[in-house]
Each structure stands twice: as C-alpha cells, then as structure tokens.
Design an enzyme around this catalytic site. Structure first.
Site, short mmCIF file in Angstrom:
data_model
loop_
_atom_site.label_atom_id
_atom_site.label_comp_id
_atom_site.label_asym_id
_atom_site.label_seq_id
_atom_site.Cartn_x
_atom_site.Cartn_y
_atom_site.Cartn_z
N GLU A 243 -2.24 -5.50 -4.85
CA GLU A 243 -0.82 -5.32 -4.11
C GLU A 243 -1.66 -6.36 -2.63
O GLU A 243 -1.72 -4.97 -2.24
CB GLU A 243 0.02 -4.89 -4.43
CG GLU A 243 1.61 -5.63 -4.16
CD GLU A 243 2.04 -5.09 -2.23
OE1 GLU A 243 1.15 -5.92 -1.77
OE2 GLU A 243 2.48 -3.89 -2.43
N CYS A 280 5.00 -3.67 3.01
CA CYS A 280 3.96 -5.28 2.20
C CYS A 280 5.39 -6.91 2.21
O CYS A 280 5.40 -7.38 2.16
CB CYS A 280 3.63 -4.55 1.27
SG CYS A 280 4.43 -3.65 -0.36
#
Lengths: 498, 498
Positions: A243, A280
């Site tokens: 990720e 994120c």
C-alpha cells in the site's frame, strides 16, 4: 548500529533496539516454516481464540501502549487510543470472520456426468500460504505495524508472521510484540507463530528468505519498489501486497460549493490536518470550482489552516521530506500559497500545515505527487472538460471523494470519470477514517497499491491464502470445511448454501 | 518475416500470417481501452449473451476448426473435437456464472454505529480491470488460445481482450478469431472488444502497452519469465497470470501397487502419452515402490510404452526440446531406460514415448525438470523417509496424485506431505483432464504458476476483476448488484443472503 527512536516533539531518545543479525533472521524464518503446517492443522476455532487473545493482551496494555506511543510518534493521545480500539476491534472482528468461514470459498462439485463425460468429485478450499513478512508503517504504529491489519489477516488465514519493526517506534514495537507473544502462550500456539526483526538489512533478508511466502507492506513508493526488486530477484517470486502512495483527489461540485462552503471547508481542513496529515487517505488534491463560491470555500479553509499550529511529524526523515515537497509544490509554475499554519517555536520534526492553489490549466504532475503531511493543493476548475484534463494527469489513488448537492446534474458521468482512479469512491464525506468491516476496500490502481487486494476489511485475509482442490479424495484427508454438510457457507454443485 | 504453420506429420506449410506492425498493436490497445467503459456499462446480461454467441459461433465452425486443427497441430481428431466441446461448454458455463452473479462478491454494510463511532454506508463489488492480453498456448489450440479459458474469463469479467496468436497454429487462430468477431457482431459489442496480434514483437509490445491492465499466459517457464521481465520494467506493474511448468508427481503406495498393478499401469501410460504427453498436467514423475509389486506395475507399463507409436509433436521446437531433455534425463546418474516406443519412420517433429527409472537415492533435479512430451520417470522408493527426501528435491506442480488402497495406513500424513507441492490433489484417478466447474483449481505454487489464482473453473474470472467500494453513494451511481435487494448473492451487514 543501534536503532533509536526519538520523541519528535523534543528530539529526546525514547527507546533503542539492536539490528537483528542475519543468522537470527534465518532462525526465525525456519521456526515460522516449522510452525506453518501445525498452525494449518489447528483449524479455525484455534485461530479465532488466538485473535481474541491478541485483542485482550493489547487491551490490557492500553495505558502503557498509548503513553509510549505518544512519546515515540508525537501523535495525540486520542488518536492513539482510537487506533488501539480499532486494532483490538479488528482482531475480534477477524475472529468472527474466521468462525463464519465464508472467506474460505468452500466449494463442492460432486461426481456427475457432464457434457465432457463423467466429472470427478472436486472440492475447493483456500489454504494458508506459509510464513508472512509484515513491514510496520511509521504512521500507524498500532493499526499497520507489529499489531494491525496485515498481522491479524495473516494469522487469521493460518500463517505464521514475522514483523519487521519500523525504526521510528522500536519501543512500541517491542511492547506490542510482547503482547503477541503472551497471546500465543495463552492459547499454546506453536513456537514460531510470531517473530520480529529490527533493521533494514534484516528486513531485506526476510523478503529474500525462501521460507517466506508473502509480504505485507504499508509505506512509501520508494520503499515498496525496493522490496519488489528483492522479490523479483528471488528464484521463487512471492506475492507482495504494497500500500504505497495516494493523493486522494476530492472534487467539490459547483452546486456543493454554493450550498455549504463552510461545512466543506471545516471538514476538509480536519481531514487534511488530522494526525498531522500523515494518513494514506488524506485528501491531497482538492478540485474547487473557480469563481466566487469556490473563493468563499477556500477563504474559510485558509483561515482555519492559518489558525492551526505546526504538527510534530513522525520522524526527522518525514519532516525533511515534508519541507522539501512543500517547497517544490510552492515553487511549481502557477502555484500560489493561500495559507500557512502557525510556525512552531521548536526546531526539528515539526511541520506547518499549508493550503496551496493552482489553476486547472497549470495543474501538472509537479503538484500531483503524494505530499505526506498536512498540505493540500486546491485546483480551481471551470466545467467538466477542465476536470477531465486534470484527471488525465492525476495518478490513481486509494480513494476519490465527491462533494455534491441536490442541484447537481446527473452524477453518473462524474462517478464514471473518477472510478478508474480509485479503489473507494466517497460521497459527501471525507476519505480519512477507514472502517474495518465486510464491505471495506483499501487498495486501488497503481501506484496506490500494486495488487488487486485490500489491506483493510474482511477480505484482507484473502491475500494470504491460496486455492487448493481435492479430487476424488477420501473423507479422512479432507479439511472439515469441504466435507458434506460442514457448518460453513459452501457452494455445492453450483448452488450457494448457507 | 511471415509466420507459417506446419503440419507436424508431414512438414508441409499449412497457413501463414504477417507479424502485426507495432503501430497496429497500439491502435488495437487504444480501441480496447475505448471499449472498456462501455463493456463495463453493458452489464452482466450483455456479457452472458456475448459468451453464448461465442459458443454458438465456435460450434457452427466445428468441422472446419477440427480439420484445420488436425493439420496445424497433429493432434487427433477426437482430441480436437473434445477440446472444442470443452471450450463451447466453458463459454456457456461462464455465461451462467455471470448471470448468477456470486463471483462479484457484492457486499453491503449499511451505515451503523460501531465500536469506533458511526460507520458509513459501504458497498463493495468487483469491477473490470480493463484491456487484457491473452497469450495462446501451443498445446491447447482451442482451450487456451484465441478462444479458451483466459479469453472467456476476461470477457466474462467485462474486459476487452487482445490475443497474441501462437505461431504454431496461426491458421486456426485466424479462424477462431473470426468466430469471436462474428459473435461480437451478433450482440452488437463495442468496437475493440476483441483483437488479435501475431508475432513475438507484437506480443512483447502488447505486454508493455500502458493500456493493457493484465496478462494471461499458458506456456513455458522461460516464456513466462520473459513476459514477467517486461512487466517488471513497466512504470505500472500489472498482474501476470502465468501457468508455467509442472512435473505432476504421482505416488503409488505399496498397497495400491500390490492391489491393482495393471490398472494403474494402463491408466498411467494413457495419461503420460495422451495428446503426445503435451499436457500441463501430464504425470511426469511417478513414485513406485521398490520390490516385486512395483516391478510388476512398471513391467506392464513398459510393455504398453514399447507398443506405442511415436507422436507428431506440436512443432519442431517442441520436438527438438523433447529430444534434448529426454537425452539429458537418460544421461543423468542412475537413470535407466525401461522402455521406448516404436520409432517413427518420419523425420522431423515426431517423438517416441519413453519410460525411465531411477532409485529414490539417485533422484535429483536433473530428472525433476518438466519434460514436455510423452515421457515419465519412475522413482523407486522404500518407505516414507525416501519419499520425503525426494519431495524436498521436487518443484511444486499444478497437481499431485496418490494411488492408494484399502490396506494403506492413515493417508493424512502422506496428503499433508504432498499438499505444499500442488494446487490439486488427485486420489486414485489421473491428473490429465481438467474439468471446467465451480470447484476446479488449475494453479499451484511456483513454478507451476506465479499467482494465487486459477486458469480453469468459475473462479478464473476473479483474475480480471478488482475490488471497488462506494461510500455513502447515491443509488443513482451504484451498480445494480450493490443496490439493496439486488438479484445476486450479497453479504449484507455481515450475513450472506442468496
């Protein structure tokens, strides 16, 4: 060289760890490989107990974890408490997912005649992959680190886990690892079920080790690519679930800007600056209509940013990089600074929030790279054609957000424009805050992730399982879940059965 | 240079195709990218009609397909007829899978309070990836080529497909592609739904093209690695689904060898020599007990092999490679030739079947590399310890097979020993013949495949889909399958609902 963690608010050393010698890495992976078949054999009931023991052991250390986390990360107490609650809930939720058993995709085709002749008895089930390496992230010391989504996904799937501790919270990593070890002891898990390593070299050795069968990683694109290079050099390639990088575009329609400029501005600033912008899913690029209503929205956002104090960022490297990238953004052609937060009296790891602005005509990749920290770039646009051109420049993200209003025309074309750029499409809310649930998806097209999988939610377990089919097998060798009338959801002769 | 196909039985040229210029490759990928959103929008009912039209158009050309296939591949008419029946069935089966809709993993979490505060409405669905490149395999001109599992999986998922035709059956590729084009016209599919390219350079350009979002490949380990290298060099890595190399170990227990030596021998020889041994699931390494009962089984197998005529292999490269690898096998220390089939009077592409033998103590990687063609190596073993040592040398495979008998001790330890080496575990049958069904799995640990996915069966569709979640979205933008009370299986608030 000893790895030390530092309080980003003061620069004081908080904790230290020695880099794991490579021989110890090999001992850990060998122990994990030896534990793997036994963990598989123990079955779902055992795994659910292990996950609940992890939840309980982490909860019982809440005060110590939050206090140490506060010092090692500079994150606020409320955030760390919330993150621990989420991680404890996640372990308990995954225990339920494992007990329910639908994630195993159990499928039975009984022997039968087919248009191609007699078909054999076939039974398909997902089985554990083997030892998993998990890389802790700096920005989620409890949710994507020693404990967290990758660790509980891999354990829920029935795999041993070896965590690479993040350098910037080695103390918390040790504390949380002790909780994992205690939980393993509580349920008498096989030796080698969990392990931990410290240091970059040990992490690289872990990824290269033939006993390791998958890697979970949350971190930078650069870090992810370095690990991918190691994997591409292995004789046996293994799945890498990274990720990596996400700018999370947020689009305010003209109607929404007209309807509720203040609500959108305050929600936006909270989402951009929460946890110092080190999430994120932080909305980094905000498409705001040109003209008076967009001006009002951004005026409100700018005053909120200007009132916001500097944040202690997670570590000095992140603070340096934040300064570099905000300087580069500001220097890009056509970019205008709308607001900067109050400067910090402290030196070092503090970063001030920033709101920048650029016309859609000047929007280029120079401001479309992820900025990890409390900064957002407002892109002023007029009409869908300018949005479409800007989107052609935008990298894909974990999320995309639309703020809309009743007066908007049909939203389907706008949603269709955004869909290829994101894994989660948010309407009239903010992308930060990723609920652990069945329908969650936290992943997206490259560079946000490198796979078609999620690192949050029930389906995160799928990353660490592979399909296996038994043909014409005696009942004695079949896993319980693919026997006739097992107490899990099955697809039998083509029909789903609960 | 013009690509020509040759009848392996005579060496005569059968058909020819010009390599696709790179500019045309780019035009095809652009057309596919343009078709992708429209194909997505058309929905499941359309896709099912397209798949059924493909089945019908292939069926209507059966005679021409089989006749041309016979000339271009040398495969027997019965095999080609069976393969076409399978491919037609597969397209119809996938139409049913698409109509049922369970493969979409539709999941709804309604907004609700959670231990972490109020949770939003989340709806998860698998959505198409975008244009898919499919590489035709030499050994399945109808089941893994222009038509076949990869093509129908990608179309079923809602993606445009561009096929790289295999050089050794360019005529059949063109004929089958015409059937696909007609089927697209039958249902008025968007321009760019299917495409075809010829030649190695065009294939490489296809994999490197930014518009291509996934690659399906069935072929050699070397070929697969070359494509993986191209993918690793792309700015955006994409999924590569390679079905590569498999030795398919088959173990005969002492009790089974004693009980039915002749039945096992004849089944084994049929499985090793069927389609000239050019099947990815051909049992290449056969563990046979040392001693009289194993001798009897192998004696029977050797006489059957000796009576078997040479096979026309698919092309000259495969025939050369078959000669090289059987020569290397035979020259390996401790290897003994038990039987060789009748030599062919013809030159060129013919290969004679072979049965070799080696003691478990002498079993090394020298005879554990895939031999593509009608050869098997019998490894003579005494007891589980010798099996265990031999298995440590064995690469993983698509399948592993156990031939057992009522007198065998508990089979669970043997099954557990074999499981890590295979994706499908077959009992008392043979691994060749891979039924298209819900519970099928055709994949396995590296080097048999490089992913955790299957290239046969209903779940093959999953390769060409990515998850997507809508948060707090208006009903107007939601795909029908994640609306409340849609007519597909859904998981709603954690509960599966049919």
């Amino acid at each position: 060289m000893t790895i030390t963690s530092t309080d980003p608010r003061t620069g004081d050393t908080v904790a230290a760890a020695e880099p794991t010698p490579l021989a110890d890495v090999q001992r850990l992976t060998a122990a994990a490989a030896a534990a793997a078949p036994e963990l598989d054999r123990r079955g779902r009931e055992f795994r659910a107990r292990l996950l609940r023991a992890i939840a309980a052991r982490l909860e019982s250390r809440r005060d110590a974890v939050v206090a140490l986390g506060r010092r090692e990360t500079g994150l606020p107490e409320a955030r760390l408490n919330g993150e621990l609650t989420r991680t404890v809930y996640q372990a308990e939720f995954f225990a339920q997912v494992v007990e329910e058993g639908g994630y195993l995709e159990a499928t039975i085709d009984h022997a039968a005649d087919t248009p191609m002749g007699p078909g054999p008895d076939l039974r398909r089930l997902l089985v554990p992959l083997g030892p998993v390496a998990v890389f802790g992230a700096s920005n989620f010391p409890l949710a994507f680190s020693v404990p967290g989504g990758d660790t509980v996904s891999a354990l829920a799937a029935g795999n041993p886990v070896i965590v690479k501790a993040h350098d910037s919270h080695v103390g918390l990593s040790q504390l949380a690892y002790e909780a994992l070890v205690e939980a393993c002891a509580d349920v008498d898990a096989p030796q080698g079920t969990v392990g931990i390593v410290f240091g970059t070299e040990a992490g690289a050795a872990l990824v290269a080790d033939p006993a390791v069968k998958a890697v979970g990683f949350t971190g930078s694109l650069t870090g992810g690519k370095a690990l991918l290079d190691i994997i591409n050099g292995r004789p046996e390639p293994i799945p890498f679930y990274g990720e990596l990088s996400s700018v999370n575009p947020l689009i305010v329609t003209a109607a929404a800007a007209a309807e509720r400029p203040e609500a959108i501005a305050s929600g936006l600033v909270a989402s951009v600056t929460g946890s110092g912008g080190q999430l994120c899913t932080k909305p980094g690029i905000v498409f705001v209509p040109a003209g008076a209503e967009g001006d009002a929205l951004l005026g409100e956002a700018a005053s909120l940013i200007a009132e916001t104090a500097a944040f202690p960022l997670l570590n000095a490297r992140i603070a340096d990089s934040y300064r570099d990238i905000t300087a580069a953004y500001t220097a890009a052609p056509g970019v205008k600074a709308l607001a900067t937060g109050a400067e910090s009296p402290q030196e070092g790891s503090f970063g001030s929030p920033r709101l920048l602005e650029v016309d859609a005509a000047d929007f280029t990749t120079a401001v479309a790279e992820e900025c990890f920290g409390p900064t957002a770039v407002a892109v002023r646009y007029s009409g869908e054609a300018e949005l479409r051109d800007a989107f052609a420049v935008l990298p894909a993200s974990l999320t995309a957000t639309l703020h809309t209003a009743a007066d908007d025309p049909d939203l389907a074309p706008l949603a269709a424009l955004v869909q290829p750029l994101a894994g989660r499409l948010v309407f009239d809310q903010f992308p930060t805050g990723v609920l652990v649930s069945w329908a969650q998806h936290h992943g997206g097209p490259w560079p946000s992730t490198n796979t078609l999988h999620t690192s949050v939610g029930a389906t995160a377990i799928r990353r660490f399982l592979r399909p296996m089919t038994w043909q014409n097998a005696p009942v004695s060798v079949l896993p319980p879940e693919v026997r006739d009338d097992a107490a899990v959801p099955q697809r039998v002769d083509g029909r789903l059965r609960l």
